[in-house]
Scaffold this motif. Sequence first.
Motif, PDB file in Angstrom:
ATOM      1  N   TYR A  87      -1.412   3.369   3.126  1.00  0.00           N
ATOM      2  CA  TYR A  87      -0.394   3.850   2.188  1.00  0.00           C
ATOM      3  C   TYR A  87      -1.090   4.292   0.907  1.00  0.00           C
ATOM      4  CZ  TYR A  87       2.613   1.681   5.595  1.00  0.00           C
ATOM      5  OH  TYR A  87       3.220   1.356   6.781  1.00  0.00           O
ATOM      6  N   GLY A  89      -0.945   6.578  -2.765  1.00  0.00           N
ATOM      7  CA  GLY A  89      -0.228   7.267  -3.822  1.00  0.00           C
ATOM      8  C   GLY A  89      -1.117   8.302  -4.473  1.00  0.00           C
ATOM      9  N   HIS A  94       3.580  12.185  -4.629  1.00  0.00           N
ATOM     10  CA  HIS A  94       3.936  11.754  -3.271  1.00  0.00           C
ATOM     11  C   HIS A  94       3.295  10.406  -2.943  1.00  0.00           C
ATOM     12  CE1 HIS A  94       4.932  16.058  -2.710  1.00  0.00           C
ATOM     13  NE2 HIS A  94       5.782  15.603  -1.812  1.00  0.00           N
ATOM     14  N   LEU A  95       3.983   9.660  -2.097  1.00  0.00           N
ATOM     15  CA  LEU A  95       3.398   8.525  -1.402  1.00  0.00           C
ATOM     16  C   LEU A  95       3.218   8.944   0.051  1.00  0.00           C
ATOM     17  CD1 LEU A  95       2.661   5.399  -1.548  1.00  0.00           C
ATOM     18  CD2 LEU A  95       4.841   5.073  -0.386  1.00  0.00           C
ATOM     19  N   LYS A 108       5.457  11.467   4.381  1.00  0.00           N
ATOM     20  CA  LYS A 108       5.227  11.475   2.937  1.00  0.00           C
ATOM     21  C   LYS A 108       6.573  11.469   2.237  1.00  0.00           C
ATOM     22  CE  LYS A 108       4.715  16.492   2.183  1.00  0.00           C
ATOM     23  NZ  LYS A 108       3.814  17.522   1.629  1.00  0.00           N
ATOM     24  N   VAL A 114       1.914   9.126  -8.929  1.00  0.00           N
ATOM     25  CA  VAL A 114       1.570   7.733  -8.618  1.00  0.00           C
ATOM     26  C   VAL A 114       0.121   7.472  -9.016  1.00  0.00           C
ATOM     27  CG1 VAL A 114       1.473   5.941  -6.862  1.00  0.00           C
ATOM     28  CG2 VAL A 114       3.180   7.754  -6.681  1.00  0.00           C
ATOM     29  N   PRO A 118      -0.248   0.962  -4.355  1.00  0.00           N
ATOM     30  CA  PRO A 118       0.901   0.411  -3.632  1.00  0.00           C
ATOM     31  C   PRO A 118       0.592  -0.979  -3.104  1.00  0.00           C
ATOM     32  CG  PRO A 118      -0.224   2.042  -2.285  1.00  0.00           C
ATOM     33  CD  PRO A 118      -0.905   2.040  -3.612  1.00  0.00           C
ATOM     34  N   PHE A 127       5.820   0.126  -4.980  1.00  0.00           N
ATOM     35  CA  PHE A 127       4.922   0.809  -5.907  1.00  0.00           C
ATOM     36  C   PHE A 127       5.725   1.409  -7.052  1.00  0.00           C
ATOM     37  CE2 PHE A 127       6.509   3.993  -3.084  1.00  0.00           C
ATOM     38  CZ  PHE A 127       6.593   5.158  -3.831  1.00  0.00           C
ATOM     39  N   ASP A 129       5.741   4.480 -10.340  1.00  0.00           N
ATOM     40  CA  ASP A 129       5.201   5.792 -10.695  1.00  0.00           C
ATOM     41  C   ASP A 129       5.142   5.946 -12.215  1.00  0.00           C
ATOM     42  OD1 ASP A 129       7.769   6.660 -11.592  1.00  0.00           O
ATOM     43  OD2 ASP A 129       8.281   7.381  -9.590  1.00  0.00           O
TER      44      ASP A 129
END
Length: 382
Positions: A87, A89, A94-95, A108, A114, A118, A127, A129
């Motif tokens: 995972y 960031g 986007h993650l 995504k 980010v 996470p 997570f 941002d």
Amino acid sequence: MRRSSLLRNLAVLGLGLALGALSSGVAAPVKGGGKPAAKPGWPVFRGDARQTGVAPGALPDKLVELWQFKTGDAIESSVAVAEDVVYLGSMDEHLYAIDLAGGKQKWKLKVGPVKAPPAVAKGVVYFGDLEGMFHAVDAVKGTHRWKFETGSDIGGANFFGDRVLFGSHDEHLYCLSVEKGKEMWKFKTDGPIYGSPAVADGKTFLVGCDSSLHVIDVAKGKEERAVDLGGLTGATAAVVGEQIYVGTMRNEVKAIDWKKGDVTWTYRPQRAQAFFASPAVTDKLVVVGSRDNRVYAIDRKTGAPAWNFKTGGRVDSSPVIVGGKVVVGSLDGKLYVLDLQSGKSLQQIALDGPIGASPVVVGGRVLIGTQKGTLYCLGAKK
């Protein structure tokens, strides 16, 4: 890898997971009963609830690139890994969920930029941002479970039982329920919080830009004591036993007895600059990077210098210790593998851009991102 080595690594991993679960209040996997062994993972910023930066297992003699994954902007922190999924960031808002084996995108999710690492627990990715939103996302589907808004940028998360903890630049540490995101309590500090909270023995340990270490009872949200650090902190503290280890922007690394509230020792290199990296801690050494371009190893008990290694750029990347080696990135664009005992260089790998992010080591693989937006997976040659 030989079968005997694999079995030894899995045994070490099982012990690490059990210790991490005991410190965080999350139940460890139960052996026996027909359940499969837990897969290697990296659930929070420094690998465990105590934020020690130590990975189980070992690395191959020489790391080679296994795959790359491109994002649209800089990668500023570490990844999380659970159930063979990475995972990630990115500052591209986007993650990402990425297959660990081959580097293929699974999904995504569009969020804010980010910068914080996470964290993963029980099939949910947590997570924050830079827009002040904290997210809980289904790890398989990539869809939101819930959101919680704070007043500013958010740091990394940690867990205690059914609670998730994280700090914000709005000068608060938040404690929410993992299930619904309900606020259980929040703790006010006198400055922004950059790093992740550490958790051990029913306490959470918080450092930030108010120049203090705060020891807080997780169940009650009440501060038990505060210790003056003599300088602002942009890193995450590590907990080993009754000692806390952390670097400051005043160019010092400190060891603090968190039960007594006393500073055990202070280490300050002759030409030091600020320590923005978080330390990795073993039974003997504290290893941490500095903005003077060096990686330092310090005797954990005495605070005496053990060795230092000079890179070609600032070291904001937080080192990871694994199997007698130190893995760390530098803003010179290289990933370094150093011998833990001597500090000698074992391997230097040039990547595509400056490295401010921190490495993650899972199952003999190193995952590291660059400011060019590339995530690298390095491991043994196939």
